[in-house]
Enzyme design. Structure first.
Site, PDB file in Angstrom:
ATOM      1  N   GLY A  65      15.566  18.374  -4.450  1.00 43.98           N
ATOM      2  CA  GLY A  65      15.530  18.418  -5.835  1.00 43.98           C
ATOM      3  C   GLY A  65      16.648  17.768  -6.326  1.00 43.98           C
ATOM      4  N   ALA A  73      21.193  20.852 -10.722  1.00 33.48           N
ATOM      5  CA  ALA A  73      22.074  21.318  -9.638  1.00 33.48           C
ATOM      6  C   ALA A  73      21.800  20.711  -8.541  1.00 33.48           C
ATOM      7  CB  ALA A  73      21.222  22.817  -9.252  1.00 33.48           C
ATOM      8  N   HIS A 102      10.073  32.411 -24.005  1.00 32.71           N
ATOM      9  CA  HIS A 102      11.181  31.920 -25.093  1.00 32.71           C
ATOM     10  C   HIS A 102      10.474  32.097 -26.287  1.00 32.71           C
ATOM     11  CE1 HIS A 102      13.639  29.354 -27.440  1.00 32.71           C
ATOM     12  NE2 HIS A 102      14.365  29.036 -26.317  1.00 32.71           N
ATOM     13  N   SER A 125      13.988  24.097 -29.689  1.00 30.31           N
ATOM     14  CA  SER A 125      15.368  24.610 -29.400  1.00 30.31           C
ATOM     15  C   SER A 125      15.515  26.021 -30.088  1.00 30.31           C
ATOM     16  CB  SER A 125      16.319  23.594 -29.690  1.00 30.31           C
ATOM     17  OG  SER A 125      17.610  24.286 -29.154  1.00 30.31           O
ATOM     18  N   ARG A 155      16.660  36.150 -26.261  1.00 29.71           N
ATOM     19  CA  ARG A 155      15.384  35.700 -26.379  1.00 29.71           C
ATOM     20  C   ARG A 155      14.306  36.733 -26.006  1.00 29.71           C
ATOM     21  NH1 ARG A 155      16.709  30.020 -22.957  1.00 29.71           N
ATOM     22  NH2 ARG A 155      17.507  29.057 -24.699  1.00 29.71           N
ATOM     23  N   HIS A 160       9.272  30.169 -20.119  1.00 37.08           N
ATOM     24  CA  HIS A 160      10.381  28.987 -20.339  1.00 37.08           C
ATOM     25  C   HIS A 160      11.081  29.008 -19.015  1.00 37.08           C
ATOM     26  CE1 HIS A 160      13.081  26.405 -22.291  1.00 37.08           C
ATOM     27  NE2 HIS A 160      14.092  27.377 -21.916  1.00 37.08           N
ATOM     28  N   GLU A 212      18.001  27.072 -10.883  1.00 39.37           N
ATOM     29  CA  GLU A 212      17.016  28.125 -11.521  1.00 39.37           C
ATOM     30  C   GLU A 212      16.163  28.659 -10.220  1.00 39.37           C
ATOM     31  OE1 GLU A 212      14.227  26.476 -14.244  1.00 39.37           O
ATOM     32  OE2 GLU A 212      13.003  28.443 -14.310  1.00 39.37           O
TER      33      GLU A 212
END
Lengths: 248, 637
Positions: B40, B44, B266, B284, B330, B401, B425
Site C-alpha cells: 500500500g 501510511a 459520514h 468535506s 460525525r 466513509h 486505516e
C-alpha cells in the site's frame, strides 16, 4: 436515454486493436459516464463476455486514474473535469459516442482503454521532490511564505497526473505536467536549493521518455481537469534556461 | 491468543519518550541487511516506505494502482489536525489527545492516542518542508480551520485537497528513494495472501495485474498499509478499488481483527440518486464551519427550500447540541440526520436528505470569501447534482466513509503475528468507536513517518541480519498453490450473475442491518443472509476472462469474495457488542436518543480470531484501562 458506444478494443499491448459497437440499455441522464460503462460491462459479464477494460478508482476527479478520449477529446466534452466527473446528461438521446484510450507514444495501450503512464513516475523520480529526510524539518512557521506564492504553488500542485495534457498534444508533450511540478516546488522557499537541478533533470528524463516538444498551442490547458495554466510552462522554460547557464 | 499491547509503563505523557529510549535499535551497517515489504502506498504506506529507506533498510513497496500517487488518501478533502496552537486558542497535546479519546467514545487505547497527539506537530513541519502548499495567511504563516468535535482551530489544510497534497508529499519522498534505488516499487501489484514461516510474517504472494503472474516476495517483516474496508457496503465514499483483501487474508492467517463493526458513516455526502450508482461523494466536513444544517419542521413539507420561512425550519444540530452546533461529531450528526428523515422530514426526491445552507455565511462574509474557502466543493456538487449551492442549499445525507476497526496492533503497531505490522486505516488503534474529522491523515502520517521507523527496529533487532527466508521454501509454495486454486475456481463457475450483483446485495444487507442504527433482530437477519449469499456467489457468479493478462472482473471477484466473509464478522461483532458507543448504535441501548455505553462490560477491544471456514471465530478482548482520563458520558450539548 440510450446511446451507442464505439469503443476501442485491444487484447493486450502487442495485439492490434479495433472499434466495436455497443448499444447501451436505457440510461438515467444523471449517471456518470463511468457508471454507464459499468452498466454496459455488467451486461457483458452476465453474458460471459469480457467487459471493456478501463482504469478508474476514486471517481471524484482527484486520483488521476481514469482517462478516456471521448469523441476525440481527452476526458470528453466537459471543461475542468476528469472522465469520472462527466455525466450522461451532457449527451443527447441516440448519440453515438466514440471512446478511445489516451493516445500518445510514451503511453502504450495495455488493454482496451487502459494505458501505461509509468513514464510520469520516472520523471518525478529524477527530481520532482524536495530532498528532506523524515525528522529533519524545522518548525512549519519558521519560514513565512507569501500567500500569493503559496496560492500559486497550490494552483500548480493541483495536477492529478492523469496524462490528458499529453494525450491532447499533437506532439505528445508532457510540458504541462512537468512544469506544474517544477513550478509548485520552485515557487516555495523550501524548493530553492534544488530548483535548477530539478528542472534540468526532469526535462532530461521527459525527453528520454519520448515526450515531444511544446509548441504552445494550449491544447493541454484546454483539457486539463484541474485547469493548470499554460503560464507554468513559461516559468519552467525560464528556470530551465537558468539551469543551462549554471551547467546543471 | 496473545493480545499484550506492550504499553510502556510510566505517566502517559512520558510513555513514548521513554519507550524510544528503551527499544532495541538496528545498527546502521546492519539495516541494509533487512528486507521490508510495504503493501500500500497511501499516506501510511508511502511515508513508511520512504522513511524506512532513508534509514537504510531494503524496502519493497507495492500498490495495486498504476502509480503510487493514486491511493485513496488522495481524496481526503478537509484537513489534518495538529496540536500546534498557532491560533493561540488554548490548544495543546493534551487537548488533541482528549478530544480524540472522547470523540472515539472511550473505546481507543489511551497510550496510542496520546502518542498520536504528540507527534502531530512534527507531521506539519515535515510536510511543510516537503513543499506541501498549506493554506496561509497574508502574513505568510500557516492558516487553520475548525473541524467537528473540537473547540479549537487546529486543522491545517490545502484548499479542499489536503489529502492530495499530503499524499503527493509522501509520494515525492517515496519517488526520491525509488530514484536512488533504495526502494523497489511494484505498481499494478495486488497482495493476495500472507506467508508465515514458523509463525512469523515473512512474505506475501501477489498477482501482477498487467500480466496476471502470481509472484512470491520474501522479507524480514511485512507492513500492511492497505486502508479501510468500507467498500464492504458497496456504496461508500471509498475509491472503487479500495478493498479488504490484504488485511482479510492476514486475518485468515491468524492476525486478530479488532472491532470490525466500527464503521464511520459520514454525515455530509451527496445523497444516493439511483440503483446504478457506483460511489457516493463526500462533501468535506469543513463545510459545516459555515453551512447550517436544517430540515422543515413539518413532516412531508415538499416546498422548495426558499419558500420555507425561517420559523418553519428546524436547525436541529444547533437546537440539540448548542455547544458544538453544526460542528457536532460525525456519528452524532449522521444519526441526527437519519432521525429527522425517519420522522418524514427529509428533503429531496427520496426524502433521504437534509439541507446544508450557506445563505447566512454568504451574507456575513460575502460570496467571494465562501468561494475561496469551498469553491472546489461547490463545483463538485454542481457537477454531480446540476444544482448551484450558492443559490439553493446543498442536500446531503450520511454515507459510509471510514472504518475505525482493523487488524489488532500493539503499541509498536505490530499485530499478534510477529513481523506483521499494520499502519493507518488498516489497523484499529487510534479512533475508538468514532473518528474525528481531519484525524485520518494525521494517523496515517504519524504511523508512517514517526512511529514505524522506530518500532520496527525493536522487532528486526531480534532477527539475524541477512536471515530473510527464501521464497522457494514450501511455505511460499503452499500459499501460492492455494491462490492458484482459488483463482481457477472463480473463473470456472461461469454462473448467471456478475460480481457487482453480489456486491450490491451484500451492501444492502449491511447498510440495512449493520449501518447507522443496529438491532439484535436486524443483525441476526444479516447473519442469516450473508452466508446464503456467499454460498450463492461461489455457485452463481460469472467471472469472464482468463487468469493471465488484465482481468478486472477477476480482481473484483476476489475482493468481493473476501467482503462476503468480512461482512459476516462485522455483524457478529455488532451483535456481541451489547452497548451503544460512537458509530455503533444499538437501538436497544440508548438514553434520550443518544448512545448508552456499558463501561462495566464493554470497555474493551474485541479482537476476533479466525478458526477455519466451518468454525465460528473466537472473540478475545483487550481491556481498555484509562489511567489519565475519566470515562465520562460523551456530551456535545
Amino acid at each position: 436515454m440510450k446511446v451507442t458506444l464505439k469503443v476501442w478494443r485491444q487484447i493486450d499491448s502487442t495485439a492490434p486493436g479495433s472499434f466495436q459497437l455497443y448499444p447501451t440499455p436505457d440510461l438515467n441522464p444523471d449517471m456518470s459516464f463511468l457508471e454507464m460503462l459499468d452498466v454496459v460491462n455488467d451486461e457483458l459479464a452476465n453474458r460471459g463476455e469480457e467487459p471493456i477494460a478501463f482504469a478508474h478508482d476514486c471517481r471524484e476527479g482527484i486520483c488521476g486514474t481514469c482517462g478516456l478520449t471521448i469523441n476525440g477529446k481527452p476526458h470528453g466534452p466537459g471543461r475542468g473535469i476528469a472522465t469520472c466527473q462527466l455525466y450522461m446528461r451532457t449527451f443527447a438521446d441516440g448519440d453515438t459516442i466514440t471512446v478511445e484510450p489516451f493516445r500518445a507514444k510514451p503511453f502504450p495501450v495495455l488493454k482496451d482503454l487502459m494505458v501505461d503512464r509509468s513514464a510520469f513516475d520516472r520523471i518525478i523520480q529524477t527530481g520532482g521532490f524536495i530532498s528532506v529526510r523524515t525528522g529533519s524539518a524545522p518548525d512549519g512557521n519558521a519560514l513565512p511564505i507569501s500567500k500569493i506564492d503559496a496560492d500559486l504553488a497550490m494552483d500548480a500542485a493541483a495536477c492529478i497526473g492523469c496524462g490528458a495534457c499529453v494525450a491532447a498534444c499533437k506532439n505528445a508533450s508532457a510540458m504541462l505536467f512537468v512544469s506544474a511540478k517544477v513550478s509548485h516546488l520552485g515557487l516555495l522557499p523550501q524548493g530553492q536549493p534544488e530548483r535548477h537541478r530539478r528542472v534540468a533533470r526532469m526535462v532530461d528524463q521527459m525527453d528520454r521518455e519520448g515526450f515531444g516538444a511544446c509548441t504552445v498551442t494550449g491544447s493541454c490547458e484546454a483539457v486539463c481537469p484541474k485547469n493548470i495554466s499554460l503560464n507554468f510552462i513559461t516559468r519552467m522554460n525560464r528556470d530551465y534556461a537558468v539551469a543551462l547557464f549554471k551547467g546543471e | 491468543m496473545n493480545l499484550d499491547a506492550k504499553i510502556p509503563p510510566g505517566p502517559l505523557d512520558q510513555k513514548w519518550t521513554k519507550h524510544l529510549a528503551n527499544i532495541r535499535l538496528v545498527a546502521p551497517n546492519n539495516k541494509r541487511k533487512y528486507r521490508i515489504l510495504v503493501v500500500g502506498t497511501g499516506l501510511a504506506g508511502a511515508s513508511a516506505a520512504a522513511s524506512l529507506a532513508e534509514l537504510g533498510y531494503q524496502v519493497m513497496a507495492l500498490c495495486f494502482h498504476d502509480s503510487a500517487r493514486r491511493a485513496h488518501s488522495i481524496a481526503a478533502q478537509g484537513g489534518i489536525n495538529a496540536a500546534k496552537n498557532y491560533q493561540n486558542d488554548g490548544d495543546s497535546v493534551w487537548r488533541l489527545f482528549h478530544d480524540t479519546i472522547k470523540g472515539g467514545d472511550f473505546r481507543a487505547r489511551e497510550s496510542n492516542v496520546h502518542r498520536l497527539a504528540e507527534v502531530s506537530t512534527s507531521i506539519i513541519d515535515q510536510c511543510v518542508a516537503q513543499g506541501v502548499p498549506f493554506a496561509r495567511e497574508y502574513g505568510g504563516l500557516l492558516a487553520n480551520r475548525s473541524f467537528g468535535g473540537a473547540q479549537v482551530s487546529r486543522t491545517f489544510y490545502a484548499r479542499g485537497q489536503t489529502g492530495q497534497q499530503l499524499l503527493l508529499g509522501a509520494y515525492s519522498a517515496l519517488m526520491r528513494q525509488v530514484g536512488l534505488g533504495a526502494v523497489r516499487l511494484l505498481a499494478n501489484t495486488e497482495m493476495l495472501d500472507l506467508v508465515l514461516v514458523n509463525g512469523h510474517a515473512k512474505g506475501i504472494v501477489t498477482r501482477n495485474l498487467i500480466n496476471g503472474d502470481i509472484e512470491r516476495h520474501a522479507a524480514d517483516a511485512v507492513i500492511l498499509a492497505t486502508g479501510g474496508y468500507g467498500n464492504v457496503y458497496n456504496l461508500s465514499t471509498y475509491a472503487r478499488g479500495s478493498n479488504a483483501t490484504a488485511i482479510w487474508r492476514a486475518y485468515r492467517r491468524g492476525a486478530a481483527f479488532a472491532n470490525p463493526c466500527f464503521t464511520q458513516i459520514h454525515p455530509t455526502c451527496i445523497p444516493v440518486s439511483g440503483d446504478y450508482q457506483s460511489k457516493l461523494t463526500l462533501m468535506s466536513e469543513s463545510l459545516r464551519n459555515d453551512g447550517r444544517v436544517w430540515v422543515p419542521k413539518k413532516p412531508g413539507d415538499r416546498r422548495p427550500p426558499g419558500a420555507i420561512p425561517e420559523d418553519e425550519r428546524d436547525y436541529y444540530l444547533e437546537r440539540k447540541y448548542p455547544a458544538y452546533g453544526n460542528l457536532a461529531p460525525r456519528d452524532i450528526s449522521s444519526r441526527a440526520a437519519k432521525q429527522v428523515c425517519d420522522e418524514g422530514r427529509g428533503v429531496g426526491e427520496s426524502g433521504l436528505g437534509v439541507y446544508l445552507d450557506f445563505s447566512d455565511a454568504i451574507q456575513r462574509f460575502g460570496l467571494s470569501t465562501i468561494k475561496e474557502r469551498y469553491g472546489n466543493l461547490f463545483d463538485i456538487y454542481h457537477e454531480i447534482t446540476n444544482e448551484n449551492a450558492y443559490e439553493i442549499p446543498m442536500r446531503i445525507f450520511p454515507a459510509v466513509h471510514y472504518t475505525m476497526g482493523g487488524l489488532w496492533v500493539d503499541y509498536n503497531l505490530m499485530s499478534n503475528i510477529p513481523g506483521l505490522f499494520v499502519l493507518g486505516e488498516a489497523n484499529f488503534s487510534d479512533h475508538g468507536a468514532n473518528r474525528l474529522g481531519a484525524s485520518a491523515l494525521m494517523q496515517g502520517l504519524a504511523d508512517g513517518y514517526f512511529v514505524i521507523p522506530y518500532t520496527i527496529g525493536d522487532y528486526l533487532a531480534t532477527l539475524k541480519p541477512g536471515g530473510c527466508p527464501s521464497s522457494d521454501s514450501p511455505d511460499f509454495a503452499s500459499v501460492e498453490n492455494q491462490i492458484r486454486g482459488r483463482t481457477s475456481r472463480l473463473l470456472e463457475i461461469r454462473g448467471k450473475h456478475n460480481v457487482s450483483y453480489f456486491h450490491k446485495e451484500l451492501g444492502r444487507l449491511l447498510w440495512d442491518h449493520c449501518g447507522m442504527a443496529r438491532t439484535r433482530a436486524g443483525i441476526q437477519k444479516a447473519l442469516e443472509g450473508i452466508p446464503r449469499l456467499r454460498e450463492r456467489f461461489w455457485r452463481e457468479v460469472n467471472v469472464p476472462g482468463e487468469p493471465g493478462g488484465i482481468n478486472q472482473s477477476l480482481e473484483k471477484a476476489g475482493r468481493v469474495a473476501d467482503f462476503l466473509e468480512l461482512g459476516e464478522l462485522m455483524c457478529l461483532d455488532a451483535l456481541t457488542r451489547e452497548e451503544s458507543c460512537g458509530c455503533h448504535f444499538r437501538e436497544e441501548y440508548q438514553e434520550a436518543g443518544e448512545c448508552k455505553r456499558n463501561d462495566v462490560e464493554f470497555a474493551h477491544v474485541a479482537a476476533w480470531e479466525f478458526r477455519g471456514d466451518r468454525e465460528q471465530p473466537v472473540r478475545h478482548t483487550e481491556p481498555l484501562v484509562y489511567e489519565s482520563v475519566e470515562m465520562a458520558t460523551r456530551s456535545y450539548k
